[in-house]
Design a protein around this motif. Structure first.
Motif, short mmCIF file in Angstrom:
data_model
loop_
_atom_site.label_atom_id
_atom_site.label_comp_id
_atom_site.label_asym_id
_atom_site.label_seq_id
_atom_site.Cartn_x
_atom_site.Cartn_y
_atom_site.Cartn_z
N GLU A 53 -4.23 7.38 -4.92
CA GLU A 53 -4.38 6.68 -6.20
C GLU A 53 -5.66 7.18 -6.86
O GLU A 53 -6.70 7.16 -6.19
CB GLU A 53 -4.47 5.16 -5.97
CG GLU A 53 -3.15 4.58 -5.55
CD GLU A 53 -3.26 3.13 -5.07
OE1 GLU A 53 -4.37 2.56 -5.08
OE2 GLU A 53 -2.24 2.57 -4.68
N ASP A 65 3.53 -0.22 -7.42
CA ASP A 65 2.18 -0.50 -7.93
C ASP A 65 1.15 0.27 -7.12
O ASP A 65 -0.03 0.28 -7.46
CB ASP A 65 1.90 -2.01 -7.86
CG ASP A 65 0.56 -2.37 -8.51
OD1 ASP A 65 0.28 -1.84 -9.61
OD2 ASP A 65 -0.22 -3.15 -7.92
N VAL A 66 1.61 0.88 -6.03
CA VAL A 66 0.70 1.56 -5.11
C VAL A 66 1.31 2.90 -4.71
O VAL A 66 2.52 3.01 -4.55
CB VAL A 66 0.44 0.70 -3.86
CG1 VAL A 66 -0.48 -0.47 -4.16
CG2 VAL A 66 1.75 0.17 -3.28
N ARG A 111 0.86 -1.18 0.00
CA ARG A 111 0.00 0.00 0.00
C ARG A 111 0.90 1.23 0.00
O ARG A 111 1.97 1.23 0.62
CB ARG A 111 -0.89 0.05 1.25
CG ARG A 111 -2.04 -0.95 1.26
CD ARG A 111 -3.12 -0.59 0.24
NE ARG A 111 -4.29 -1.45 0.35
CZ ARG A 111 -4.50 -2.56 -0.37
NH1 ARG A 111 -3.62 -2.94 -1.27
NH2 ARG A 111 -5.60 -3.26 -0.20
N HIS A 156 -1.94 0.20 -9.42
CA HIS A 156 -2.52 -0.77 -8.46
C HIS A 156 -3.18 -1.94 -9.22
O HIS A 156 -4.38 -2.18 -9.08
CB HIS A 156 -3.53 -0.08 -7.53
CG HIS A 156 -3.75 -0.83 -6.25
ND1 HIS A 156 -4.00 -0.22 -5.05
CD2 HIS A 156 -3.75 -2.17 -5.98
CE1 HIS A 156 -4.17 -1.13 -4.10
NE2 HIS A 156 -4.01 -2.32 -4.64
#
Ligand code: DGY
Length: 322
Positions: free
Chosen positions: A269, A264-265, A240, A288
């Protein structure tokens, strides 16, 4: 008046999740792409028996109050639970189910993709191709790092961390280090050594954050942490965004405190386009999509439906949150 239970679905999901619920319940689904606003969420929650949600839709005290005593079960189509006030759900006797296991392989595969992309500078390589830059003759052009012979540090050796380590083993890494709340017996399968957070930072060529969020780890990756990492280190985050102090990460990437990052986080977002992370050549980001394979998302949707239906029937959930 309908005798069928009412279920609120906070965002569209694959039919594998929606159809079984629709077959026996009255369903309301938030129709937009953007997350449901709190006010609308609370309005639609009034009197429902179950809520099918996704991060970041907040299941907090205000939402539970708005839902009222009819609410029996919350099924989140995620393994992450940071959007749910579990304490408050427990206090009210509301069951909560999530979707571990079914997404492990998909997240592990994306982690490997991010690691390879950051190590071999694919963001810069792609930018060169589309801009027509001709630097191919330069022997140092876009050199990166190899995984072979490297030390991999995994923060959080749970299901996903292990799946990542198993895949990376085939790259002939020199060593796996891991850190977390406790030593894991299954770490032997990949010969991973349990070490302190600091030792992991100091010795790893790749630092991969795979842990779940708890009360103590927001901001874990801060200025002090990046300072302890090797200047050649690459940081990967598939957990996260809140785990990272983003200003400190920007500084570490800009000053060469660390070599690169693949995320990816982020927080928030999507990340606003004026955020400096976007313009850093050594920071690759994906939106994400760790669990975004057809197989994983269908599995997550189906398991969420099974959690919801079991909760409505007063049965044990197939995948309860402890
Ligand atoms: C999860 O399952 O928690 C993923 O991060 C999707 O939100």
């Amino acid at each position: 008046m309908s005798a069928r239970p009412r279920v609120l679905i906070s965002r569209s999901a694959p039919p594998a999740g929606i159809d079984p619920i629709k077959a026996v319940c009255d369903v309301w689904i938030w129709p937009e792409e953007d997350p449901i606003p709190d006010e609308e969420f609370q309005k639609q929650a009034a009197g429902v028996t179950a809520i099918f949600c996704h991060p970041p839709d907040k299941i907090n005290k205000a939402l539970l109050d708005a839902a009222g005593p009819s609410l029996k079960v919350v099924g989140t189509m995620s393994v992450g639970l940071d959007h749910i006030d579990l304490e408050e759900c427990r206090r009210r006797g509301i069951k909560v189910g999530n979707t571990p296991d079914v997404l492990t392989e998909a997240v592990a595969e994306l982690t490997i993709a991010l690691l390879l992309s950051a190590a071999r500078r694919l963001k810069e390589g792609y930018a060169c191709v589309v801009s027509g830059e001709k630097l191919w003759e330069n022997a140092h052009f876009l050199c990166g790092h190899e995984i072979t012979g490297s030390t991999i540090g995994i923060v959080g050796l749970g299901r996903i961390g292990m799946a990542v380590a198993k895949r990376l083993k085939s790259f002939n890494v020199a060593k796996f280090l891991y850190t977390g709340n406790s030593q894991k017996s299954y770490a032997e399968e990949v010969d991973a050594e349990f070490v302190s957070f600091d030792k992991l930072l100091e010795n790893s060529d790749f630092v991969i954050a795979c842990c779940s969020i708890n009360a103590n780890n927001p901001g874990l990756f801060n200025k002090a942490a990046f300072k302890k990492m090797k200047k050649s280190a690459i940081f990967i985050n598939v957990s996260r965004g809140v785990l990272v102090n983003q200003d400190d990460l920007i500084e570490a990437l800009t000053t060469g405190e660390i070599y690169g990052a693949a995320l990816d986080v982020t927080t928030p977002e999507p990340l606003p386009l004026d955020n400096p992370l976007h313009s850093l050549k050594n920071c690759l980001m994906t939106p994400h999509i760790g669990s975004a394979s057809y197989k994983a998302r269908n599995g997550m949707a189906s398991l969420t439906a099974r959690n919801i239906l079991a909760g409505i029937r007063g049965e044990d959930l197939p995948s309860p949150v402890a």
